[in-house]
Design a protein around this motif. Sequence first.
Motif, PDB file in Angstrom:
ATOM      1  N   UNK A  57       0.796  -1.214   0.000  1.00 33.62           N
ATOM      2  CA  UNK A  57       0.000   0.000   0.000  1.00 33.62           C
ATOM      3  C   UNK A  57       0.830   1.266   0.000  1.00 33.62           C
ATOM      4  N   UNK A  58       2.090   1.146  -0.452  1.00 33.61           N
ATOM      5  CA  UNK A  58       2.988   2.302  -0.480  1.00 33.61           C
ATOM      6  C   UNK A  58       2.921   2.981  -1.839  1.00 33.61           C
ATOM      7  N   UNK A  59       3.178   4.276  -1.857  1.00 31.55           N
ATOM      8  CA  UNK A  59       3.125   5.035  -3.099  1.00 31.55           C
ATOM      9  C   UNK A  59       4.399   4.897  -3.918  1.00 31.55           C
ATOM     10  N   UNK A  60       5.523   4.743  -3.257  1.00 35.30           N
ATOM     11  CA  UNK A  60       6.789   4.657  -3.977  1.00 35.30           C
ATOM     12  C   UNK A  60       7.781   3.838  -3.175  1.00 35.30           C
ATOM     13  N   UNK A  61       8.761   3.304  -3.861  1.00 35.79           N
ATOM     14  CA  UNK A  61       9.828   2.556  -3.207  1.00 35.79           C
ATOM     15  C   UNK A  61      11.090   2.689  -4.048  1.00 35.79           C
ATOM     16  N   UNK A  62      12.204   2.343  -3.446  1.00 39.73           N
ATOM     17  CA  UNK A  62      13.492   2.357  -4.141  1.00 39.73           C
ATOM     18  C   UNK A  62      13.981   0.917  -4.261  1.00 39.73           C
ATOM     19  N   UNK A  63      14.267   0.477  -5.467  1.00 42.33           N
ATOM     20  CA  UNK A  63      14.917  -0.816  -5.660  1.00 42.33           C
ATOM     21  C   UNK A  63      16.414  -0.563  -5.744  1.00 42.33           C
ATOM     22  N   UNK A  64      17.155  -1.221  -4.858  1.00 43.22           N
ATOM     23  CA  UNK A  64      18.579  -0.931  -4.754  1.00 43.22           C
ATOM     24  C   UNK A  64      19.379  -2.223  -4.624  1.00 43.22           C
ATOM     25  N   UNK A  65      20.672  -2.105  -4.836  1.00 45.53           N
ATOM     26  CA  UNK A  65      21.621  -3.131  -4.443  1.00 45.53           C
ATOM     27  C   UNK A  65      22.718  -2.427  -3.661  1.00 45.53           C
ATOM     28  N   UNK A  66      22.651  -2.527  -2.332  1.00 45.10           N
ATOM     29  CA  UNK A  66      23.650  -1.860  -1.499  1.00 45.10           C
ATOM     30  C   UNK A  66      25.043  -2.409  -1.776  1.00 45.10           C
ATOM     31  N   UNK A  67      25.120  -3.696  -2.080  1.00 44.76           N
ATOM     32  CA  UNK A  67      26.419  -4.328  -2.327  1.00 44.76           C
ATOM     33  C   UNK A  67      27.063  -3.805  -3.605  1.00 44.76           C
ATOM     34  N   UNK A  68      26.250  -3.569  -4.648  1.00 45.44           N
ATOM     35  CA  UNK A  68      26.789  -3.163  -5.952  1.00 45.44           C
ATOM     36  C   UNK A  68      26.529  -1.696  -6.272  1.00 45.44           C
ATOM     37  N   UNK A  69      26.059  -0.918  -5.288  1.00 50.34           N
ATOM     38  CA  UNK A  69      25.861   0.531  -5.447  1.00 50.34           C
ATOM     39  C   UNK A  69      24.766   0.860  -6.463  1.00 50.34           C
ATOM     40  N   UNK A  70      23.842  -0.026  -6.662  1.00 50.74           N
ATOM     41  CA  UNK A  70      22.778   0.201  -7.632  1.00 50.74           C
ATOM     42  C   UNK A  70      21.616   0.944  -6.964  1.00 50.74           C
ATOM     43  N   UNK A  71      21.204   2.049  -7.560  1.00 47.16           N
ATOM     44  CA  UNK A  71      20.081   2.823  -7.043  1.00 47.16           C
ATOM     45  C   UNK A  71      20.404   3.723  -5.877  1.00 47.16           C
ATOM     46  N   UNK A  72      21.642   3.729  -5.431  1.00 45.55           N
ATOM     47  CA  UNK A  72      22.010   4.515  -4.244  1.00 45.55           C
ATOM     48  C   UNK A  72      21.988   6.014  -4.542  1.00 45.55           C
ATOM     49  N   UNK A  73      22.459   6.407  -5.720  1.00 45.45           N
ATOM     50  CA  UNK A  73      22.486   7.834  -6.055  1.00 45.45           C
ATOM     51  C   UNK A  73      21.089   8.435  -6.061  1.00 45.45           C
ATOM     52  N   UNK A  74      20.119   7.710  -6.633  1.00 42.35           N
ATOM     53  CA  UNK A  74      18.737   8.212  -6.636  1.00 42.35           C
ATOM     54  C   UNK A  74      18.188   8.314  -5.224  1.00 42.35           C
ATOM     55  N   UNK A  75      18.530   7.334  -4.391  1.00 42.69           N
ATOM     56  CA  UNK A  75      18.082   7.354  -3.000  1.00 42.69           C
ATOM     57  C   UNK A  75      18.617   8.580  -2.276  1.00 42.69           C
ATOM     58  N   UNK A  76      19.913   8.844  -2.433  1.00 39.31           N
ATOM     59  CA  UNK A  76      20.536   9.983  -1.763  1.00 39.31           C
ATOM     60  C   UNK A  76      19.965  11.299  -2.278  1.00 39.31           C
ATOM     61  N   UNK A  77      19.724  11.371  -3.572  1.00 41.35           N
ATOM     62  CA  UNK A  77      19.178  12.607  -4.141  1.00 41.35           C
ATOM     63  C   UNK A  77      17.821  12.939  -3.513  1.00 41.35           C
ATOM     64  N   UNK A  78      16.966  11.925  -3.357  1.00 42.38           N
ATOM     65  CA  UNK A  78      15.665  12.166  -2.732  1.00 42.38           C
ATOM     66  C   UNK A  78      15.822  12.506  -1.253  1.00 42.38           C
ATOM     67  N   UNK A  79      16.757  11.831  -0.573  1.00 38.47           N
ATOM     68  CA  UNK A  79      16.992  12.128   0.841  1.00 38.47           C
ATOM     69  C   UNK A  79      17.454  13.566   1.029  1.00 38.47           C
ATOM     70  N   UNK A  80      18.373  14.024   0.181  1.00 38.06           N
ATOM     71  CA  UNK A  80      18.886  15.389   0.295  1.00 38.06           C
ATOM     72  C   UNK A  80      17.775  16.414   0.116  1.00 38.06           C
ATOM     73  N   UNK A  81      16.752  16.043  -0.641  1.00 32.06           N
ATOM     74  CA  UNK A  81      15.656  16.962  -0.897  1.00 32.06           C
ATOM     75  C   UNK A  81      14.746  17.199   0.299  1.00 32.06           C
ATOM     76  N   UNK A  82      14.793  16.296   1.296  1.00 31.37           N
ATOM     77  CA  UNK A  82      13.904  16.455   2.448  1.00 31.37           C
ATOM     78  C   UNK A  82      14.631  16.772   3.741  1.00 31.37           C
ATOM     79  N   UNK A  83      15.954  16.556   3.787  1.00 33.49           N
ATOM     80  CA  UNK A  83      16.687  16.861   5.019  1.00 33.49           C
ATOM     81  C   UNK A  83      16.810  18.367   5.195  1.00 33.49           C
ATOM     82  N   UNK A  84      16.663  18.863   6.410  1.00 35.48           N
ATOM     83  CA  UNK A  84      16.797  20.311   6.638  1.00 35.48           C
ATOM     84  C   UNK A  84      18.242  20.752   6.482  1.00 35.48           C
ATOM     85  N   UNK A  85      18.454  21.856   5.802  1.00 28.88           N
ATOM     86  CA  UNK A  85      19.796  22.422   5.657  1.00 28.88           C
ATOM     87  C   UNK A  85      20.142  23.218   6.902  1.00 28.88           C
TER      88      UNK A  85
END
Length: 440
Positions: free
Chosen positions: A138-166
Amino acid sequence: MSKPIVAIVGRPNVGKSTLFNRLVGHRRAIVDDMPGVTRDRNYATVNKYEVPFILVDTGGFEPVTEDRLLQQMREQSQLAMEEADVIFFVMDGREGLTPADREVAGMLRKVNKPVFYLVNKIDGEKLELASSDFYSLGIDSMHTISAEHNRGINDLIEELMGILPHSPADDEDEITKIAVVGRPNVGKSSLVNKLLGFERSVANPTAGTTRDSIDTHFTCNKKRYLLIDTAGIRRKGKTTEKLEKYSVVDSLRSIERGDVVLIVINAEDGVTEQDSKIAGYAYEAGKACIFVVNKWDALQKDNASVGRFVDRIRTEFKYLPFAPIIFVSAVTGQRVPKIIQEVDKVMTQYARRVTTSDLNKVFTEATEAKHAPLASGRRVKFYFATQVGTKPPTFVIFTNQPEGIHFSYERYLANRFREAFGFEGTPIRLLFRGRERNKA
């Protein structure tokens, strides 16, 4: 403003520690195929992205279990969720959606915080297609990643940076914040009381009396200070009570809030492994540091005692060679007034800026005197350096191979900057960037 906290939660063996290591940038957490390797929370300050944050790795989260160890791991995860600003919920894309995942997701829907749903171990197109089953949560979005092979990590970080307070820009007129940290019963509260001149904290010989951080504003020589007395940080294996777990979190938050960290060591015990861990937290947080060796009056000493203790500290804390060392007695007041004098000195260096011309003169001399090791068989070229921040002094160095700078050469440059400009008591942070980034 303290750094935001991002907590990684999920069932055992879904790859939480691998993701933790990936984001931190080095192998910090123990990774093993056996479920439940990470039993306690593991903390690290992540400074390599646009907005720094504290990352918390947790033991596996099993919603219902009779096993006491898994119950403790569940408690750890719940504590991390309570203290976090953002939650990464990690699931196993190879194993597929499980009833435990569904229950944890149900709990997370009740949390009024941003939650990132991460499907890990997605290493190929077939697994990518199969991961669509996770939308049944029932989730609206998710990230498919491979932490071991660095797959999808850049997109994850980009979205995280967008919500963290500066963090707001440095206020040059703000008070100096002093965090007092150390193991339980090293005399932190007694030291604070002596500094302030009155019984502000309850000093008790029973270890662990101070559970929460206590803030006290005071003025000395017309300068304003905030003194943060923290709970003692126990070894992880001994933080069994829920209150003790909160005390560790609170102490780490106090380090983040402070400008200058007083690392209090018990002279009677000498330097311990836990002292090194505490100092490591302060160093990784980029704080100015001062070693305060308390209960110095209780030792039988000779003329070489100070030298031996200094050598021991320098040997055990090789990453803090710039931190001053003060030997005091909170009971008698011996040399306690010197602490504020040292705080003022290191605070000046912590907030120091150098001119771009002076910086690049030293930088050019350093790179010409000693060339950087080859990176992937290619010569490393440096262009220029600039200071981009203070607290701690932070420098961006532009180069053709920002990912190829060996740690030993980074340390060499930091030492050359320190020789030229001082920076006593404060770490120096170097960030390497490709030249094209300067064109933006």
